[in-house]
Design an enzyme around this catalytic site. Structure first.
Site, PDB file in Angstrom:
ATOM      1  N   GLU A 418       0.822  -1.217   0.000  1.00 48.38           N
ATOM      2  CA  GLU A 418       0.000   0.000   0.000  1.00 48.38           C
ATOM      3  C   GLU A 418       0.849   1.258   0.000  1.00 48.38           C
ATOM      4  OE1 GLU A 418      -2.978  -0.373   3.081  1.00 48.38           O
ATOM      5  OE2 GLU A 418      -3.925  -2.042   2.046  1.00 48.38           O
ATOM      6  N   GLU A 494      -3.981  -8.906  -0.451  1.00 44.34           N
ATOM      7  CA  GLU A 494      -4.415  -8.807   0.943  1.00 44.34           C
ATOM      8  C   GLU A 494      -5.932  -8.835   0.926  1.00 44.34           C
ATOM      9  OE1 GLU A 494      -2.078  -6.023   3.310  1.00 44.34           O
ATOM     10  OE2 GLU A 494      -3.893  -5.609   4.459  1.00 44.34           O
TER      11      GLU A 494
HETATM   12  C1  GAL Z   1      -4.181  -2.961   5.215  1.00 44.25           C
HETATM   13  C2  GAL Z   1      -2.688  -2.917   5.526  1.00 44.25           C
HETATM   14  C3  GAL Z   1      -2.324  -3.865   6.649  1.00 44.25           C
HETATM   15  C4  GAL Z   1      -3.290  -3.680   7.780  1.00 44.25           C
HETATM   16  C5  GAL Z   1      -4.677  -3.955   7.280  1.00 44.25           C
HETATM   17  C6  GAL Z   1      -5.748  -3.915   8.345  1.00 44.25           C
HETATM   18  O1  GAL Z   1      -4.604  -1.863   4.523  1.00 44.25           O
HETATM   19  O2  GAL Z   1      -1.959  -3.280   4.396  1.00 44.25           O
HETATM   20  O3  GAL Z   1      -1.021  -3.609   7.087  1.00 44.25           O
HETATM   21  O4  GAL Z   1      -3.172  -2.392   8.258  1.00 44.25           O
HETATM   22  O5  GAL Z   1      -4.985  -2.973   6.327  1.00 44.25           O
HETATM   23  O6  GAL Z   1      -7.001  -4.117   7.762  1.00 44.25           O
END
Ligand code: GAL
Length: 800
Positions: A418, A494
């Site tokens: 991100e 993710e």
């Molecule tokens: C994402 C991020 C992770 C964590 C996650 C929580 O956006 O890449 O590190 O923060 O959100 O939902």
């Protein structure tokens, strides 16, 4: 053989195979385990490393208290964030020193750090010998110019900046340190050596090998042997042609090649000997695997030429109550549980993994996306890696790839998570540059990164640059994203970020992306998530119905210290709710939800919630069933509540079975699952528990090693007189370890608990907690657990 016995043996073997143990002469690897440690550089105490100076607490809101807006979460107003990085004392300086006695000054000497948190400055006999900025990376220090015969003092000073991390980083020499020496100036350079699979087919494989030698001259030759798992030589070559960089590059034919995969993680040993004339002057041994990786349109992600969708989880590096201090037994337990769920890959969010973790993944069969950075130039937190990126990024990527490129488990590199500058052409150029660097150092693996702003990243060309375009969340955009991606596939780099607390159920059951409660917990019905995220069911729909998706990495496999979303502003809360398993490593209900979908070789049948609800008599208490079977019938005290069939048409019924109108009455609930032929195939029953009568201890391994910081994880719970688990018990438990072991820590998985992990007593959370026992000597260790009004329970652990 029982699975537990196999894992027990595997654990012992892996512990014996510590990479830093001394190898055959004349290369020597000294594992520097014993150090003196100080926070003020005045008063020192003895510690062994891996060591995390902050993990024993105490927890306190004041540690790294932040007044910020978390932009990634869409916040625009600054507010107080208390447990963001774990509320533990990891900030500030730390000092380590140790003494190494040398009979003579070796011809070459390198100090190998697998990581040091953070900003390590390394001194040898008072002189600065090396420095690295990033706490997660491996680095090497040329120690030779500073060493002398006799006693040598090695010291390391570390500094952790406040507001430098979005999660708990830990503090200290949290990964191994070794001093590696050779007796000849000419020597093998392990980071210059590589092993690649060129082709596989018809039972054969062609591999290529590069042996990199420093101080090459005409009297030198390398001999390479590839040994099978039985120790027999399957291919070998002696080679004396070195290029200008000292590389001897050649190929080997391997007959009856055994391929590495998560299902069959076959490992060969690559033995490299360096000869000066007829004398062996150096030797290294490394586990390697033969396997190919490819990503392409239509075929998607292919391992060994076979397409598969990645069933992955993201993992932060902390090991719950052990903190950042890396431990092989704990890593093995993590991977074992994930494999039991059907998971076949991990993403090392958002930083370089430890070597031990990669060795465990190699041996147990777990694919890896090895990541590097959580930010580049634009900071996500005030003092984060953005301060170092310009000066260090290339060196950091270089060390990541050189240190890890021979691990068969690693199937892709990730250059970022991100990254805020994904909207810009500058960001696109940096992405192209870092990806090229990975390719130069390792042409065999694709490169990815996790993007959270799909529209921006596609507009700037940032997404199109990547070998594997990876998107974080926002599955509803996938169909739009793919139209703009000539590559024709995308990865859910993710996914989910569903939140839950183990064994806690909230009523009424409501699907929500904003829910919080006064007790700082989330509901175990697995229907709560964040404004940017979604439910597992949403990801599976896209993975199952779209050919262009190549898999996913769920956020996260385990809860981790820090980032207590949705309680970033709530105190006390100091660890995450995202995990499929809690911080103690105990499965939440979601574990069985994933297992029911991911695990194709074994059935799953799991029912929730628990059925001990004094005071809820007559109230609606929905029952969910997570199962690999297509349908099931629910009975409450023998009365049918009807048969449910999975229904692809609705969001929550395609992968779960739900009875939403069940009225609670004490007694028992039973589900009977039916297979695709309509036959009753399995049942699961839960009964209402009476008062706790007995403490139950269950060790994951009843035999552990006395060396290598081997651990047994003992789950403590309570049952009533009939043996029914007491699911809501919160009794305070007291523990003691005697004999050949010691108490290493305890954890109950409650994100709001401020009891230190090193405490000798702790309340149960949702009826359970885990005590970690470390073997210290040959013999037997006894864990005894007591609680008011209950008979003591003991667990004996054999320490080999
Ligand atoms: C994402 C991020 C992770 C964590 C996650 C929580 O956006 O890449 O590190 O923060 O959100 O939902």
């Amino acid at each position: 053989m029982k699975t537990s016995t196999i894992y027990n043996r595997l654990t012992s073997l892996l512990l014996l195979a510590l990479p830093l143990a001394a190898t055959a002469q004349p290369r020597q690897s000294m594992n520097l385990k014993n150090w003196q440690f100080s926070r003020d550089s005045i008063s020192y105490s003895a510690v062994t490393i891996p060591h995390d100076w902050a993990i024993n607490g105490p927890f306190d809101k004041k540690h790294d208290l932040q007044f910020v807006a978390i932009e990634q979460n869409g916040e625009t107003e600054k507010t107080e964030k208390s447990g963001r990085s774990g509320a533990l004392p990891w900030i500030g300086r730390g000092f380590y020193k140790t003494t190494v006695n040398l009979k003579s000054v070796p011809k070459t000497a390198v100090l190998e750090f697998d990581g040091a948190m953070a900003d390590p400055h390394v001194y040898i006999n008072g002189k600065l010998a090396g420095h690295w900025a990033y706490g997660y990376n491996a680095f090497r220090v040329d120690a030779r110019p500073y060493l002398k015969k006799g006693k040598n003092e090695i010291s390391v000073s570390l500094n952790n900046r406040e507001e430098s991390s979005r999660w708990y980083p830990g503090g200290g020499l949290y990964r191994p340190v070794a001093l590696v020496t050779t007796a000849d100036e000419a020597h093998l350079n392990p980071w210059g050596c590589w092993f690649r699979t060129e082709s596989i087919g018809d039972g054969k494989a062609v591999v290529s090998v590069c042996s990199n030698v420093e101080c090459v001259d005409k009297t030198l030759a390398v001999e390479t042997q590839l040994l099978g798992a039985d120790g027999k030589v399957v291919a070998q070559k002696r080679y004396g042609d070195f290029n200008a960089e000292g590389n001897a590059v050649f190929s080997l034919d391997v007959k009856d090649a055994q391929l590495w995969s998560p299902e069959q993680p076959y490992l060969y040993t690559l033995v490299t000997r360096l000869y000066r004339n007829k004398k062996v002057i150096d030797e290294t041994r490394q586990k390697v695997g033969i396997r190919t990786v490819r990503v392409a349109q239509y075929d998607g992600f292919q391992l060994n030429g076979v397409s598969r969708k990645i069933k992955g989880v993201c993992l932060h590096h902390d090991l719950g109550p052990l903190g950042a201090a890396v431990n092989k037994a704990a890593l093995i337990r993590q991977i074992r549980t994930m494999k039991d769920m059907g998971c076949d890959a991990i993403r090392t969010a958002h930083n370089m993994p430890s070597t031990w973790q990669m060795e465990v993944c190699d041996s147990m069969g777990m694919m890896v996306m090895a990541e590097s950075f959580d930010m580049w130039i634009y900071p996500k937190c005030k003092n984060g890696y953005a301060k170092d990126f310009k000066q260090w990024a290339d060196r950091d990527i270089t060390n990541l790839v050189l240190n890890h490129r021979n691990h068969p488990s690693i199937v892709m590199w990730s250059i970022g998570n991100e990254i805020p500058e994904q909207w810009s052409t500058e960001g696109r150029d940096i992405a192209a540059h870092l990806q090229d660097l990975c390719h130069q150092l390792d042409p065999t693996r694709p490169v990815t990164q996790g993007m959270d702003r799909a529209e921006d990243a596609l507009k700037s060309g940032f997404a199109q640059v990547m070998d594997v375009p990876g998107f974080n969340y926002r599955v509803h955009l996938y169909d739009n994203n793919i139209r703009q991606l000539p590559k024709g596939f995308l990865l859910g780099s993710e996914t989910a970020s569903t939140v839950s607390s183990r064994g806690v159920y909230k009523f009424p059951v409501e699907v929500s992306n904003t829910k919080t409660y006064s007790d700082g917990q989330c509901s175990g019905y697995d229907v709560e998530y964040c404004s940017w995220s979604n439910l597992p069911d949403d990801d599976w729909r896209m993975q199952d119905d779209r050919d262009y998706t190549i898999g996913e990495f769920v956020w996260t496999g385990y809860d981790y210290l820090g980032e207590p979303t949705p309680y970033d502003e709530y105190w006390p809360s100091r660890s995450s709710y995202f995990g499929i398993c809690d911080l103690a490593g105990l499965p939440k209900d979601r574990f069985w939800l994933y297992r029911s979908h991911w695990r194709t070789d074994a059935p799953t049948l799991h029912v929730l919630p628990h059925w001990t609800w004094p005071g809820r008599e007559g109230e609606i208490t929905p029952v969910y069933c997570y199962t690999s079977y297509p349908s099931a019938e629910l009975f409450v005290n023998g009365k049918s509540q009807g048969r449910k069939v999975k229904n692809p048409a609705t969001r929550l019924d395609r992968y779960r079975l739900r009875w939403n109108d069940v009225v609670y009455e004490p007694g028992e609930i039973k589900v009977v699952a039916y297979d695709y032929d309509g036959r009753a195939a399995a049942t699961e029953t839960i009964r209402t528990a009476a008062q706790p009568a007995r403490i139950v201890l269950k060790a994951d391994r009843a035999t552990i090693a006395s060396k290598g910081e081997d651990l047994s994880f003992v789950t403590v719970s309570l049952v009533d007189n009939d043996g029914n688990p007491c699911p809501a018990a919160s009794n305070n438990m007291t523990f003691k370890v005697t004999g050949a072991g010691k108490l290493r820590g305890a954890c109950n998985g409650d994100a709001t608990s401020l009891v230190p992990f090193c405490s000798t007593s702790m309340p149960l959370f949702s009826g359970e907690l885990v005590v970690v026992v470390e073997g210290t000597a040959h013999g037997s260790a006894t864990l005894s657990v007591t609680a008011d009004g209950l008979p003591e329970a003991t667990q004996t652990i054999t320490v080999d």
